[in-house]
Design a protein around this motif. Structure first.
Motif, PDB file in Angstrom:
ATOM      1  N   LYS A 252      33.172  -4.799  18.442  1.00  0.00           N
ATOM      2  CA  LYS A 252      34.071  -3.648  18.328  1.00  0.00           C
ATOM      3  C   LYS A 252      35.527  -4.070  18.499  1.00  0.00           C
ATOM      4  O   LYS A 252      36.398  -3.618  17.754  1.00  0.00           O
ATOM      5  CB  LYS A 252      33.688  -2.589  19.363  1.00  0.00           C
ATOM      6  CG  LYS A 252      32.328  -1.961  19.128  1.00  0.00           C
ATOM      7  CD  LYS A 252      31.946  -0.994  20.235  1.00  0.00           C
ATOM      8  CE  LYS A 252      30.563  -0.403  19.990  1.00  0.00           C
ATOM      9  NZ  LYS A 252      30.153   0.515  21.069  1.00  0.00           N
TER      10      LYS A 252
ATOM     11  N   GLY B 131      25.985 -12.223  13.074  1.00  0.00           N
ATOM     12  CA  GLY B 131      26.984 -11.242  12.661  1.00  0.00           C
ATOM     13  C   GLY B 131      27.776 -11.636  11.430  1.00  0.00           C
ATOM     14  O   GLY B 131      28.856 -11.087  11.183  1.00  0.00           O
TER      15      GLY B 131
ATOM     16  N   ASP C 251      28.064  -6.818  21.261  1.00  0.00           N
ATOM     17  CA  ASP C 251      28.416  -5.648  20.466  1.00  0.00           C
ATOM     18  C   ASP C 251      29.807  -5.146  20.858  1.00  0.00           C
ATOM     19  O   ASP C 251      30.591  -4.705  20.003  1.00  0.00           O
ATOM     20  CB  ASP C 251      27.378  -4.543  20.661  1.00  0.00           C
ATOM     21  CG  ASP C 251      27.642  -3.328  19.789  1.00  0.00           C
ATOM     22  OD1 ASP C 251      27.987  -3.501  18.610  1.00  0.00           O
ATOM     23  OD2 ASP C 251      27.504  -2.196  20.290  1.00  0.00           O
TER      24      ASP C 251
ATOM     25  N   GLY D 149      27.417  -4.571  13.089  1.00  0.00           N
ATOM     26  CA  GLY D 149      27.512  -5.171  14.418  1.00  0.00           C
ATOM     27  C   GLY D 149      26.424  -4.671  15.352  1.00  0.00           C
ATOM     28  O   GLY D 149      25.812  -5.447  16.101  1.00  0.00           O
ATOM     29  N   GLU D 150      26.155  -3.357  15.314  1.00  0.00           N
ATOM     30  CA  GLU D 150      25.095  -2.798  16.150  1.00  0.00           C
ATOM     31  C   GLU D 150      23.726  -3.336  15.736  1.00  0.00           C
ATOM     32  O   GLU D 150      22.873  -3.612  16.585  1.00  0.00           O
ATOM     33  CB  GLU D 150      25.110  -1.272  16.062  1.00  0.00           C
ATOM     34  CG  GLU D 150      26.316  -0.629  16.734  1.00  0.00           C
ATOM     35  CD  GLU D 150      26.240   0.886  16.704  1.00  0.00           C
ATOM     36  OE1 GLU D 150      25.238   1.419  16.176  1.00  0.00           O
ATOM     37  OE2 GLU D 150      27.166   1.542  17.226  1.00  0.00           O
TER      38      GLU D 150
ATOM     39  N   GLN E 234      23.070  -2.116  20.159  1.00  0.00           N
ATOM     40  CA  GLN E 234      24.085  -1.195  20.678  1.00  0.00           C
ATOM     41  C   GLN E 234      24.228  -1.345  22.186  1.00  0.00           C
ATOM     42  O   GLN E 234      23.246  -1.390  22.924  1.00  0.00           O
ATOM     43  CB  GLN E 234      23.686   0.247  20.339  1.00  0.00           C
ATOM     44  CG  GLN E 234      24.760   1.265  20.660  1.00  0.00           C
ATOM     45  CD  GLN E 234      24.310   2.685  20.353  1.00  0.00           C
ATOM     46  OE1 GLN E 234      23.431   3.211  21.016  1.00  0.00           O
ATOM     47  NE2 GLN E 234      24.911   3.284  19.336  1.00  0.00           N
TER      48      GLN E 234
END
Length: 448
Positions: free
Chosen positions: A395, A154, A391, A380-381, A386
């Motif tokens: 968020k 990430g 994930d 991020g997804e 997802q």
């Protein structure tokens, strides 16, 4: 005998205290000022809708009806024979955000052909700030995730700036940014979008099917041929764009890349060589309301919903090195990266800040750029999948980091609002009533 009184010199251009030196955050031309103001008005409305969509999703995901939200987000539609039986959340990320990146492609090309990025001296500041504002947050994230429970996939999440969210915050706190700062913010976001889509295409493409990628060039070339001939009938361009999107999606490259490529094909300058908006600006005017008012808010609704689990859940999420890397990357990394890049540019090129601005203004703008939302959630997804646990932590990190950046930027920028209000009043004053504010006709440094 006393000296004769010297005549008062006629009003003229304000003298440049350092002739030949670059002025950072200087006021641009009236045409650029007007164009930026129009774009930011549209982005402000879109930003309000984006925030509303995100708030609804977060609240809904933390109620007893969270399963309903998740079932809607994960509901699949589309033809399975074409491998397009995607969830609504994926359609929002892959499909609707392609519209967002199409507008970004139009804006970026316009900047390079007819805007600030055409002039290397004026382009140096937003480009340096964008690079620094992406490199330092990525480094901060990596430092948090080097060992233990960290995850380096990430690293690009805290590198993005959400222009719609940022200008919506400016509207909410009633801050009147002068022309130079507004132009810088928009140009920074445009360069940021280019770097972000490049990162997505290179680092978040797991499998690549060269056959489909080559096939995608056919509708893109046909689209380019039509727009170069100034043919912009929707019934011709939209089907070509959809086919190009589907083939890029099937190739393994993230489908939003198709939006940028299509945007790059649209000509900026008029075919007759006259002054005035070209096809790129015309299409941008048509498509931006759809991007800002529909595509991005709907994506925010499907992407922002995360079940926090109360205060204890929030603490647990923020205990993840991924979330900590995102928060500190957005809040600290963005600020250090942009301020540091601007300082280095000022030092090594001997450029000066515009007379009316100080380093406090640079600090406030850098903090505002720490609002990362749309592209951060998308990356991020792509990085963690997802609906995965990580994930969800992404968020939380993006939301918390963006909120902290918002609060810090609000304190700094509101403290300077009296100065900004005065500058904005100067930029609106038109004593000769010719439709062009007087400050843009004085030949001041940086206004030509």
């Amino acid at each position: 005998m006393p000296d004769a009184q010297q005549p008062t010199p006629p009003p003229g251009p304000t003298p440049d205290p350092a002739p030949g030196r670059q002025r950072l955050f200087a006021r641009g031309s009236f045409l650029e000022h007007s164009r930026v103001a129009e774009i930011l008005r549209a982005e402000t409305t879109g930003g309000m809708l984006l925030i509303a969509g995100a708030v609804v999703a977060i609240v809904w995901a933390n109620t007893p009806w969270a399963s309903v939200y998740e079932s809607i987000r994960d509901y699949s539609v589309g033809p399975s024979a074409l491998h397009l039986d995607l969830s609504l959340g994926t359609w929002a990320a892959d499909g609707l955000l392609a519209i967002f990146f199409f507008v970004a492609g139009l804006e970026l090309k316009r900047e390079f052909v007819a805007g600030d990025l055409r002039d290397p001296r004026r382009a140096a500041l937003p480009v340096a700030a964008a690079v620094g504002g992406m490199a330092v947050p990525a480094l901060v994230f990596v430092l948090w995730n080097l060992g233990g429970d960290g995850d380096l996939r990430g690293w690009a999440i805290p590198t993005a700036t959400d222009i719609a969210f940022a200008v919506a915050i400016l509207a909410v706190i009633s801050t009147h940014l002068p022309s130079g700062l507004r132009t810088f913010l928009l140009t920074l976001a445009v360069v940021d979008d280019l770097l972000a889509i490049t990162i997505i295409a290179i680092f978040y493409t797991s499998e690549l099917d060269m056959t489909f990628l080559a096939l995608a060039l056919v509708p893109i070339a046909a689209f380019a041929l039509l727009v170069q001939k100034r043919v912009w009938k929707g019934w011709l361009l939209i089907p070509l764009a959809v086919v190009a999107w589907a083939l890029v999606h099937e190739s393994g490259v993230h489908a939003t890349v198709a939006g940028v490529l299509l945007g790059f094909t649209v000509p900026v300058l008029r075919r007759d060589g006259q002054e005035g908006p070209g096809l790129a600006e015309h299409l941008e005017h048509l498509v931006r309301p759809i991007s800002a008012g529909v595509a991005v808010p709907v994506f925010a609704f499907f992407a922002a919903g995360v079940t926090v689990g109360g205060l204890s859940g929030l603490v647990d999420s923020l205990g993840d090195p991924v979330a900590l890397g995102i928060v500190t990357g957005l809040v600290v990394g963005k600020t250090v990266g942009i301020v540091g890049s601007t300082w280095l540019l000022s030092t090594f090129t001997r450029a000066d800040l515009d007379d009316d601005l100080t380093w406090v203004d640079v600090l406030g703008m850098s903090m505002l750029a720490g609002i990362g939302f749309t592209v951060s959630l998308l990356i991020g997804e792509l990085a963690f999948g997802q609906g995965s646990e990580r994930d969800d932590h992404v968020k939380v990190g993006v939301l918390v980091g963006s909120v902290i950046a918002t609060l810090l930027a609000t304190v700094v920028l509101r403290g300077r609002n009296r100065v900004y209000r005065r500058l904005c009043e100067e930029e609106a004053e038109d004593r000769d009533l010719d439709g062009i504010p007087d400050v843009f006709q004085r030949g001041e440094p940086g206004t030509r």
